[in-house]
Scaffold this motif. Structure first.
Motif, mmCIF file in Angstrom:
data_model
loop_
_atom_site.group_PDB
_atom_site.id
_atom_site.type_symbol
_atom_site.label_atom_id
_atom_site.label_comp_id
_atom_site.label_asym_id
_atom_site.label_seq_id
_atom_site.Cartn_x
_atom_site.Cartn_y
_atom_site.Cartn_z
ATOM 1 N N ILE A 15 11.069 5.995 -18.472
ATOM 2 C CA ILE A 15 10.902 7.096 -17.532
ATOM 3 C C ILE A 15 10.931 6.543 -16.117
ATOM 4 O O ILE A 15 10.222 5.594 -15.795
ATOM 5 N N LYS A 16 11.761 7.171 -15.270
ATOM 6 C CA LYS A 16 11.882 6.739 -13.874
ATOM 7 C C LYS A 16 11.333 7.828 -12.970
ATOM 8 O O LYS A 16 11.611 9.003 -13.183
ATOM 9 N N GLY A 17 10.548 7.422 -12.003
ATOM 10 C CA GLY A 17 9.978 8.383 -11.075
ATOM 11 C C GLY A 17 9.002 7.703 -10.140
ATOM 12 O O GLY A 17 9.185 6.540 -9.780
ATOM 13 N N VAL A 18 7.946 8.421 -9.778
ATOM 14 C CA VAL A 18 6.919 7.888 -8.881
ATOM 15 C C VAL A 18 5.567 8.015 -9.581
ATOM 16 O O VAL A 18 5.194 9.100 -10.028
ATOM 17 N N ILE A 19 4.862 6.895 -9.686
ATOM 18 C CA ILE A 19 3.526 6.928 -10.294
ATOM 19 C C ILE A 19 2.582 7.582 -9.298
ATOM 20 O O ILE A 19 2.434 7.116 -8.170
ATOM 21 N N ILE A 20 1.953 8.669 -9.739
ATOM 22 C CA ILE A 20 1.060 9.390 -8.826
ATOM 23 C C ILE A 20 -0.411 9.150 -9.145
ATOM 24 O O ILE A 20 -1.271 9.482 -8.347
ATOM 25 N N GLU A 21 -0.677 8.582 -10.325
ATOM 26 C CA GLU A 21 -2.060 8.253 -10.674
ATOM 27 C C GLU A 21 -2.051 7.206 -11.783
ATOM 28 O O GLU A 21 -1.257 7.285 -12.708
ATOM 29 N N GLN A 22 -2.919 6.231 -11.627
ATOM 30 C CA GLN A 22 -3.028 5.209 -12.671
ATOM 31 C C GLN A 22 -4.499 4.830 -12.843
ATOM 32 O O GLN A 22 -5.167 4.436 -11.897
ATOM 33 N N ILE A 23 -4.980 4.991 -14.080
ATOM 34 C CA ILE A 23 -6.347 4.588 -14.407
ATOM 35 C C ILE A 23 -6.230 3.320 -15.239
ATOM 36 O O ILE A 23 -5.690 3.373 -16.350
ATOM 37 N N THR A 82 7.516 -1.314 -14.137
ATOM 38 C CA THR A 82 8.185 -2.088 -13.095
ATOM 39 C C THR A 82 8.580 -1.171 -11.954
ATOM 40 O O THR A 82 8.556 0.048 -12.078
ATOM 41 N N LYS A 83 8.953 -1.795 -10.845
ATOM 42 C CA LYS A 83 9.590 -1.079 -9.739
ATOM 43 C C LYS A 83 11.016 -1.575 -9.719
ATOM 44 O O LYS A 83 11.262 -2.767 -9.717
ATOM 45 N N GLU A 84 11.958 -0.656 -9.735
ATOM 46 C CA GLU A 84 13.358 -1.050 -9.771
ATOM 47 C C GLU A 84 14.137 -0.294 -8.721
ATOM 48 O O GLU A 84 13.872 0.870 -8.453
ATOM 49 N N GLN A 85 15.101 -1.008 -8.148
ATOM 50 C CA GLN A 85 16.007 -0.359 -7.216
ATOM 51 C C GLN A 85 17.167 0.171 -8.033
ATOM 52 O O GLN A 85 17.872 -0.582 -8.694
ATOM 53 N N VAL A 86 17.309 1.468 -8.021
ATOM 54 C CA VAL A 86 18.341 2.104 -8.827
ATOM 55 C C VAL A 86 19.453 2.551 -7.902
ATOM 56 O O VAL A 86 19.225 3.296 -6.958
ATOM 57 N N ALA A 87 20.652 2.061 -8.172
ATOM 58 C CA ALA A 87 21.818 2.451 -7.389
ATOM 59 C C ALA A 87 22.651 3.401 -8.225
ATOM 60 O O ALA A 87 23.190 3.028 -9.255
ATOM 61 N N VAL A 88 22.718 4.635 -7.786
ATOM 62 C CA VAL A 88 23.524 5.623 -8.489
ATOM 63 C C VAL A 88 24.298 6.445 -7.475
ATOM 64 O O VAL A 88 23.900 6.573 -6.326
ATOM 65 N N LYS A 89 25.422 6.990 -7.911
ATOM 66 C CA LYS A 89 26.145 7.905 -7.043
ATOM 67 C C LYS A 89 25.285 9.134 -6.853
ATOM 68 O O LYS A 89 24.660 9.611 -7.792
ATOM 69 N N MET A 136 14.159 3.057 -4.721
ATOM 70 C CA MET A 136 13.124 2.320 -5.447
ATOM 71 C C MET A 136 12.329 3.322 -6.274
ATOM 72 O O MET A 136 11.787 4.281 -5.748
ATOM 73 N N LEU A 137 12.305 3.094 -7.569
ATOM 74 C CA LEU A 137 11.573 3.980 -8.465
ATOM 75 C C LEU A 137 10.605 3.174 -9.319
ATOM 76 O O LEU A 137 10.859 2.013 -9.630
ATOM 77 N N ASP A 138 9.502 3.818 -9.697
ATOM 78 C CA ASP A 138 8.629 3.235 -10.712
ATOM 79 C C ASP A 138 9.301 3.499 -12.059
ATOM 80 O O ASP A 138 9.804 4.596 -12.297
ATOM 81 N N VAL A 139 9.319 2.494 -12.911
ATOM 82 C CA VAL A 139 9.937 2.648 -14.216
ATOM 83 C C VAL A 139 8.903 2.294 -15.282
ATOM 84 O O VAL A 139 8.349 1.203 -15.277
ATOM 85 N N VAL A 140 8.647 3.258 -16.170
ATOM 86 C CA VAL A 140 7.685 3.072 -17.248
ATOM 87 C C VAL A 140 8.458 2.876 -18.547
ATOM 88 O O VAL A 140 9.230 3.741 -18.950
ATOM 89 N N TYR A 141 8.272 1.706 -19.171
ATOM 90 C CA TYR A 141 8.895 1.402 -20.458
ATOM 91 C C TYR A 141 7.858 1.640 -21.554
ATOM 92 O O TYR A 141 6.819 0.998 -21.569
ATOM 93 N N CYS A 142 8.153 2.597 -22.437
ATOM 94 C CA CYS A 142 7.223 2.919 -23.516
ATOM 95 C C CYS A 142 7.532 2.103 -24.762
ATOM 96 O O CYS A 142 8.660 1.655 -24.958
ATOM 97 N N LYS A 143 6.534 1.910 -25.588
ATOM 98 C CA LYS A 143 6.695 1.140 -26.819
ATOM 99 C C LYS A 143 7.642 1.822 -27.793
ATOM 100 O O LYS A 143 8.240 1.176 -28.632
ATOM 101 N N ASN A 144 7.811 3.146 -27.671
ATOM 102 C CA ASN A 144 8.720 3.857 -28.573
ATOM 103 C C ASN A 144 10.171 3.784 -28.107
ATOM 104 O O ASN A 144 11.051 4.376 -28.701
ATOM 105 N N GLY A 145 10.412 3.063 -26.999
ATOM 106 C CA GLY A 145 11.783 2.870 -26.525
ATOM 107 C C GLY A 145 12.176 3.754 -25.356
ATOM 108 O O GLY A 145 13.198 3.529 -24.727
ATOM 109 N N SER A 146 11.389 4.793 -25.028
ATOM 110 C CA SER A 146 11.785 5.631 -23.910
ATOM 111 C C SER A 146 11.473 4.968 -22.582
ATOM 112 O O SER A 146 10.547 4.167 -22.465
#
Length: 198
Positions: free
Chosen positions: A39-47, A73-80, A27-37
Motif C-alpha cells: 500500500i502506497k500513501g501517507v502514514i497519518i498515525e502510527q502506534i 519504507t519511504k520510496e520515491q515513485v516516478a510515474v507518468k 515520496m510515498l510511505d509504502v507498507v509491505y504486508c505479510k500477505n503480499g499486498s
C-alpha cells in the motif's frame, strides 16, 4: 508575424503535451504486508508495536495491525502523471480486497475434519493427503464470500482477496495437521507407556 505565431503555438502544444506525460517524482510511505499486498500513501498515525494508519491519494484510510506488516519504507515513485491515479486506485483496490478477505472469508470446510480424521485414525503421513489437497485446491466464489458484487468485477480486488483467503485457508490447514499430528504422537506415546506398565 505568422511564423512567430506558428512557432509559439508549436511551443505551447509541446509544453502542454510534455506536462501531461511528464514523470512526477513523489515520496510515498509504502507498507509491505505479510500477505503480499503493498500500500502506497501517507502514514497519518502510527502506534508503535500496535497499529499503523495510512491514507492513499484517493482519500481511503486503511488501518493495519503491526503483526500484519512486514516492513515500512519511504520510496520515491516516478510515474507518468496520467498513470498516477490508476496505479493508486489499483493499490487501494488490492488493499481493500485483502482487508475484506480478512473480515468476510469464513474459512469453512470439511477439509479440517478430514485432516484430523486421517491423521488420528491413520497416521501423520496419511493426514498429509487431505492437507495438501486443501492447500492446492482453488476457492469458489461461494467459498470466498465476497460481499460486494461490484468489487468482484475488479481484477486487482479479487486477486488480493483470493491471496488473503488462500493464506488463511492454508494456515488453518497446516495448523490442523500440526495439532492433529501432535495429538497422534502423544496418544501413541501414552499407549506405549501404558502397555509397558502392564
Amino acid at each position: 508575424m505568422k511564423k512567430l505565431i506558428k512557432f509559439l503555438l508549436v511551443v505551447a502544444v509541446v509544453a502542454m503535451s510534455s506536462s501531461l506525460f511528464a514523470q512526477t517524482n513523489t515520496m510515498l510511505d509504502v507498507v509491505y504486508c505479510k500477505n503480499g499486498s503493498v500500500i502506497k500513501g501517507v502514514i497519518i498515525e502510527q502506534i508503535p508495536n500496535q497499529s499503523i494508519k495510512i491514507q492513499t491519494s484517493d482519500g481511503n484510510i486503511f488501518v493495519y495491525s503491526m503483526e500484519d506488516v512486514e516492513k515500512i519504507t519511504k520510496e520515491q515513485v516516478a510515474v507518468k502523471s496520467n498513470e498516477n491515479t490508476s496505479i493508486q486506485n489499483e493499490d487501494a483496490s488490492c488493499f481493500k480486497g485483502s482487508q475484506d478477505a480478512e473480515m468476510f472469508y469464513q474459512n469453512k470446510g470439511a477439509y479440517r475434519g478430514g485432516i484430523w480424521a486421517c491423521t488420528l485414525l491413520g497416521s501423520p503421513l496419511i493426514g498429509l493427503i487431505p492437507t495438501i489437497a486443501a492447500v492446492t485446491s482453488d476457492l469458489s466464489l461461494t467459498q470466498l464470500n465476497v460481499q460486494d458484487e461490484r468489487l468482484a468485477n475488479s481484477p486487482e480486488y479479487m486477486q488480493c482477496y483470493k491471496e488473503t483467503a488462500r493464506s488463511k485457508r492454508n494456515k488453518a490447514s497446516w495448523t490442523a495437521w500440526g495439532i492433529s499430528t501432535g495429538v497422534s504422537v502423544v496418544g501413541i506415546l501414552l499407549l506405549n507407556a501404558i502397555a509397558a506398565g502392564l
